[in-house]
Scaffold this motif. Structure first.
Motif, PDB file in Angstrom:
ATOM      1  N   HIS A 107       0.810  -1.217   0.000  1.00  0.00           N
ATOM      2  CA  HIS A 107       0.000   0.000   0.000  1.00  0.00           C
ATOM      3  C   HIS A 107       0.849   1.277   0.000  1.00  0.00           C
ATOM      4  O   HIS A 107       0.302   2.385  -0.023  1.00  0.00           O
ATOM      5  N   PHE A 108       2.194   1.150   0.046  1.00  0.00           N
ATOM      6  CA  PHE A 108       3.102   2.301  -0.076  1.00  0.00           C
ATOM      7  C   PHE A 108       3.635   2.369  -1.508  1.00  0.00           C
ATOM      8  O   PHE A 108       3.790   1.338  -2.181  1.00  0.00           O
ATOM      9  N   PHE A 109       3.910   3.564  -1.949  1.00  0.00           N
ATOM     10  CA  PHE A 109       4.411   3.776  -3.303  1.00  0.00           C
ATOM     11  C   PHE A 109       5.877   4.230  -3.257  1.00  0.00           C
ATOM     12  O   PHE A 109       6.233   5.119  -2.476  1.00  0.00           O
ATOM     13  N   GLN A 110       6.707   3.612  -4.107  1.00  0.00           N
ATOM     14  CA  GLN A 110       8.081   4.053  -4.301  1.00  0.00           C
ATOM     15  C   GLN A 110       8.080   5.050  -5.460  1.00  0.00           C
ATOM     16  O   GLN A 110       7.811   4.672  -6.612  1.00  0.00           O
ATOM     17  N   VAL A 111       8.352   6.296  -5.152  1.00  0.00           N
ATOM     18  CA  VAL A 111       8.245   7.346  -6.157  1.00  0.00           C
ATOM     19  C   VAL A 111       9.555   8.116  -6.281  1.00  0.00           C
ATOM     20  O   VAL A 111      10.390   8.102  -5.376  1.00  0.00           O
ATOM     21  N   ARG A 112       9.709   8.765  -7.412  1.00  0.00           N
ATOM     22  CA  ARG A 112      10.832   9.687  -7.623  1.00  0.00           C
ATOM     23  C   ARG A 112      10.259  10.972  -8.216  1.00  0.00           C
ATOM     24  O   ARG A 112       9.369  10.942  -9.079  1.00  0.00           O
ATOM     25  N   HIS A 113      10.807  12.101  -7.742  1.00  0.00           N
ATOM     26  CA  HIS A 113      10.359  13.395  -8.232  1.00  0.00           C
ATOM     27  C   HIS A 113      11.455  14.429  -7.995  1.00  0.00           C
ATOM     28  O   HIS A 113      12.430  14.181  -7.263  1.00  0.00           O
ATOM     29  N   ASP A 114      11.326  15.581  -8.597  1.00  0.00           N
ATOM     30  CA  ASP A 114      12.300  16.670  -8.477  1.00  0.00           C
ATOM     31  C   ASP A 114      11.739  17.763  -7.572  1.00  0.00           C
ATOM     32  O   ASP A 114      10.550  18.093  -7.637  1.00  0.00           O
ATOM     33  N   ILE A 115      12.614  18.300  -6.721  1.00  0.00           N
ATOM     34  CA  ILE A 115      12.241  19.442  -5.888  1.00  0.00           C
ATOM     35  C   ILE A 115      13.157  20.613  -6.238  1.00  0.00           C
ATOM     36  O   ILE A 115      14.315  20.430  -6.617  1.00  0.00           O
ATOM     37  N   PHE A 116      12.615  21.803  -6.126  1.00  0.00           N
ATOM     38  CA  PHE A 116      13.339  23.029  -6.486  1.00  0.00           C
ATOM     39  C   PHE A 116      13.889  23.637  -5.202  1.00  0.00           C
ATOM     40  O   PHE A 116      13.148  24.229  -4.405  1.00  0.00           O
ATOM     41  N   VAL A 117      15.210  23.475  -4.943  1.00  0.00           N
ATOM     42  CA  VAL A 117      15.809  23.869  -3.672  1.00  0.00           C
ATOM     43  C   VAL A 117      17.066  24.700  -3.917  1.00  0.00           C
ATOM     44  O   VAL A 117      17.615  24.738  -5.029  1.00  0.00           O
ATOM     45  N   ALA A 118      17.530  25.355  -2.850  1.00  0.00           N
ATOM     46  CA  ALA A 118      18.749  26.183  -2.926  1.00  0.00           C
ATOM     47  C   ALA A 118      20.008  25.380  -2.623  1.00  0.00           C
ATOM     48  O   ALA A 118      21.092  25.953  -2.509  1.00  0.00           O
ATOM     49  N   ASP A 119      19.881  24.070  -2.497  1.00  0.00           N
ATOM     50  CA  ASP A 119      21.022  23.212  -2.167  1.00  0.00           C
ATOM     51  C   ASP A 119      21.848  22.970  -3.428  1.00  0.00           C
ATOM     52  O   ASP A 119      21.668  21.974  -4.131  1.00  0.00           O
ATOM     53  N   ARG A 120      22.763  23.891  -3.707  1.00  0.00           N
ATOM     54  CA  ARG A 120      23.682  23.771  -4.824  1.00  0.00           C
ATOM     55  C   ARG A 120      25.056  24.240  -4.364  1.00  0.00           C
ATOM     56  O   ARG A 120      25.200  24.881  -3.328  1.00  0.00           O
ATOM     57  N   ALA A 121      26.095  23.951  -5.141  1.00  0.00           N
ATOM     58  CA  ALA A 121      27.479  24.158  -4.692  1.00  0.00           C
ATOM     59  C   ALA A 121      27.738  25.590  -4.253  1.00  0.00           C
ATOM     60  O   ALA A 121      28.326  25.833  -3.194  1.00  0.00           O
ATOM     61  N   GLU A 122      27.295  26.565  -5.042  1.00  0.00           N
ATOM     62  CA  GLU A 122      27.579  27.968  -4.732  1.00  0.00           C
ATOM     63  C   GLU A 122      26.953  28.372  -3.399  1.00  0.00           C
ATOM     64  O   GLU A 122      27.595  29.025  -2.564  1.00  0.00           O
ATOM     65  N   ASN A 123      25.703  27.972  -3.191  1.00  0.00           N
ATOM     66  CA  ASN A 123      25.011  28.355  -1.955  1.00  0.00           C
ATOM     67  C   ASN A 123      25.572  27.636  -0.738  1.00  0.00           C
ATOM     68  O   ASN A 123      25.607  28.192   0.363  1.00  0.00           O
ATOM     69  N   ARG A 124      26.003  26.407  -0.929  1.00  0.00           N
ATOM     70  CA  ARG A 124      26.620  25.682   0.201  1.00  0.00           C
ATOM     71  C   ARG A 124      27.911  26.360   0.646  1.00  0.00           C
ATOM     72  O   ARG A 124      28.199  26.458   1.849  1.00  0.00           O
ATOM     73  N   LEU A 125      28.707  26.839  -0.304  1.00  0.00           N
ATOM     74  CA  LEU A 125      29.941  27.544   0.041  1.00  0.00           C
ATOM     75  C   LEU A 125      29.648  28.857   0.759  1.00  0.00           C
ATOM     76  O   LEU A 125      30.321  29.215   1.733  1.00  0.00           O
ATOM     77  N   LEU A 126      28.642  29.579   0.271  1.00  0.00           N
ATOM     78  CA  LEU A 126      28.271  30.832   0.929  1.00  0.00           C
ATOM     79  C   LEU A 126      27.794  30.579   2.352  1.00  0.00           C
ATOM     80  O   LEU A 126      28.105  31.351   3.266  1.00  0.00           O
ATOM     81  N   LYS A 127      27.047  29.495   2.553  1.00  0.00           N
ATOM     82  CA  LYS A 127      26.569  29.180   3.900  1.00  0.00           C
ATOM     83  C   LYS A 127      27.736  28.840   4.832  1.00  0.00           C
ATOM     84  O   LYS A 127      27.770  29.281   5.989  1.00  0.00           O
ATOM     85  N   LEU A 128      28.717  28.073   4.333  1.00  0.00           N
ATOM     86  CA  LEU A 128      29.871  27.735   5.164  1.00  0.00           C
ATOM     87  C   LEU A 128      30.669  28.987   5.521  1.00  0.00           C
ATOM     88  O   LEU A 128      31.091  29.157   6.670  1.00  0.00           O
ATOM     89  N   ALA A 129      30.890  29.870   4.550  1.00  0.00           N
ATOM     90  CA  ALA A 129      31.610  31.116   4.822  1.00  0.00           C
ATOM     91  C   ALA A 129      30.836  31.975   5.815  1.00  0.00           C
ATOM     92  O   ALA A 129      31.426  32.587   6.717  1.00  0.00           O
ATOM     93  N   LEU A 130      29.517  32.017   5.669  1.00  0.00           N
ATOM     94  CA  LEU A 130      28.692  32.801   6.594  1.00  0.00           C
ATOM     95  C   LEU A 130      28.764  32.240   8.009  1.00  0.00           C
ATOM     96  O   LEU A 130      28.850  33.005   8.979  1.00  0.00           O
ATOM     97  N   GLU A 131      28.748  30.927   8.152  1.00  0.00           N
ATOM     98  CA  GLU A 131      28.864  30.316   9.478  1.00  0.00           C
ATOM     99  C   GLU A 131      30.198  30.679  10.124  1.00  0.00           C
ATOM    100  O   GLU A 131      30.267  30.974  11.327  1.00  0.00           O
ATOM    101  N   ARG A 132      31.261  30.687   9.320  1.00  0.00           N
ATOM    102  CA  ARG A 132      32.568  31.036   9.866  1.00  0.00           C
ATOM    103  C   ARG A 132      32.605  32.495  10.313  1.00  0.00           C
ATOM    104  O   ARG A 132      33.185  32.824  11.353  1.00  0.00           O
TER     105      ARG A 132
END
Length: 423
Positions: A174-199
């Motif tokens: 009764h459960f479905f195994q699905v795949r889909h795309d989500i539109f998120v800010a998790d990309r290389a450039e933003n991850r680097l900016l977040k790490l620099a901001l944390e520092r």
């Protein structure tokens, strides 16, 4: 609470109580020991950070920037260029200009007046520039990307993963195994900016930087910090859609120690930005030349087409002048040296180095075929205000020694060179 100590090149540090000046200062025993350890690692890498003078004194070498120790001591090292006036403010402003010109950074100060009154230490200035660029980027809009997600749901969403669904045990049909795309800010450039901001959030002590960094931290709450800095920098895209990310990249590299000629490595992750002063001055002069050369002139930095000699059908000892200028059928070799000269001290050869003359002579023989003009560029000082009389190597090869005005950002007495004669 960290302690800020401001000195300049070749200053001496001690654990004993001394009257603090730009040329000597007292540091804690833990900071002293950590600097000794770093000196050993730098020496193994072929660089000299400090010279140990007994058990109670250290002498800094020709590196400028900021060095932060695990015990909270933040050492700001400024260029040794000014001898009068407010040397600390002048030297700090000079270092900022050197970094901007050398790394081609574009500061986001609102006006020249703001730059003059912004007298925070170098590390706070770098963090402030990064935060201003990040704030501007967020207001323009961050780039999102599609990310493929494969999961189990009670309802159909996206595309059914047929293979995984067929492998479902009967009790979970009764459960479905699905795949889909989500539109998120998790990309290389933003991850680097977040790490620099944390520092920055964990390092800054400036109230304005602290407030802005924590505001931006809330905005980027859903973005994960980079776990692989080198891989994410390689994945940083430079296409048209990412053009508005380009101004912040150099500041991010500075914060994450990716664009440093010298960066302190190890487990301690404080803000440490160290620059060889010789290299900063060389790039500063190069940046001025690129803006000031006459039409038709071509500048090559670190030319490497000639060798000192040939041996068994091969060439040995590559010759790499700082700057090589070609215009028409003529060439000029220029080398910059971060060293103090005295035009009045003829007995000590003005402070010039014989080895530098040997080096320029070799450049002249190979790159200019023994005829033409060589140039040595030194920073202008009170007793070095104009070009020295030319040094004749014979055979039509001459060497000029010219002063570079760091405040006016220009090379003095260029009229003596045939390169600028008709410009």
């Amino acid at each position: 609470m960290s302690t800020l100590i401001t000195v300049r090149e070749y200053a001496r540090l001690t654990v004993d109580a001394v009257e603090p000046t730009l040329d000597r200062a007292q540091v804690s025993a833990s900071a002293f020991d950590w600097l000794c350890q770093q000196s050993a690692s730098f020496s193994r890498a072929g660089a000299a950070l400090v010279q140990v003078e007994g058990r109670r004194w250290l002498k800094l070498d020709s590196y400028v920037g900021v060095l932060e120790t695990p015990c909270g001591t933040r050492l700001e090292i400024l260029p040794k260029h000014f001898d009068s006036g407010d040397c600390e403010v002048q030297s700090r402003a000079l270092l900022r200009r050197l970094i901007q010109r050398s790394l081609n950074l574009k500061p986001r100060e609102v006006s020249p007046t703001a730059l003059e009154v912004y007298d925070a230490p170098l590390s706070e200035w770098v963090m402030g520039q990064f935060l201003a660029a990040l704030d501007h980027l967020i207001k323009r809009g961050m780039r999102f990307d599609y990310q493929r997600v494969e999961e189990e749901q009670r309802y159909l969403r996206g595309q059914l993963n047929v293979v995984a669904q067929m492998r479902q045990p009967p009790a979970r049909q009764h459960f479905f195994q699905v795949r889909h795309d989500i539109f998120v800010a998790d990309r290389a450039e933003n991850r680097l900016l977040k790490l620099a901001l944390e520092r920055v959030c964990h390092t800054t002590q400036d109230p304005a930087n602290w407030r802005l960094s924590h505001e931006l931290r809330g905005v980027l709450h859903g973005v994960p910090a980079s776990q692989s800095v080198c891989d994410d920098f390689r994945a940083w895209r430079t296409d048209r859609l990412m053009a508005h990310y380009q101004p912040i990249k150099p500041w991010c590299e500075l914060i994450l120690n990716q664009q440093m000629p010298i960066a302190v490595a190890g487990e301690w992750q404080g803000i440490s930005l160290l620059f060889p002063m010789e290299k900063l001055f060389e790039r500063y002069v190069e940046a001025w030349l690129r803006r000031s050369l006459p039409p038709g002139a071509k500048l090559t930095a670190q030319a490497a087409s000639e060798f000192l000699c040939e041996h068994q059908d091969g060439r040995m000892f590559r010759l790499e002048p700082d700057l090589l200028v070609r215009k028409g059928g003529q060439s000029w070799v220029l080398d910059s040296k971060w060293k103090r000269l005295s035009a009045t001290d003829r007995d000590k050869k003005y402070g010039l180095s014989q080895s530098d003359f040997y080096q320029l002579f070799a450049y002249g023989q190979k790159y200019l075929q023994g005829r033409g003009e060589l140039v040595l560029i030194y920073p202008r000082r009170a007793d070095f205000q104009q070009a020295l009389a030319p040094f004749d190597f014979g055979g039509g090869l001459r060497l000029w020694v010219l002063p570079f005005d760091m405040e006016a950002e220009c090379l003095l007495d260029t009229h003596v060179l045939s390169l600028f004669a008709e410009y």
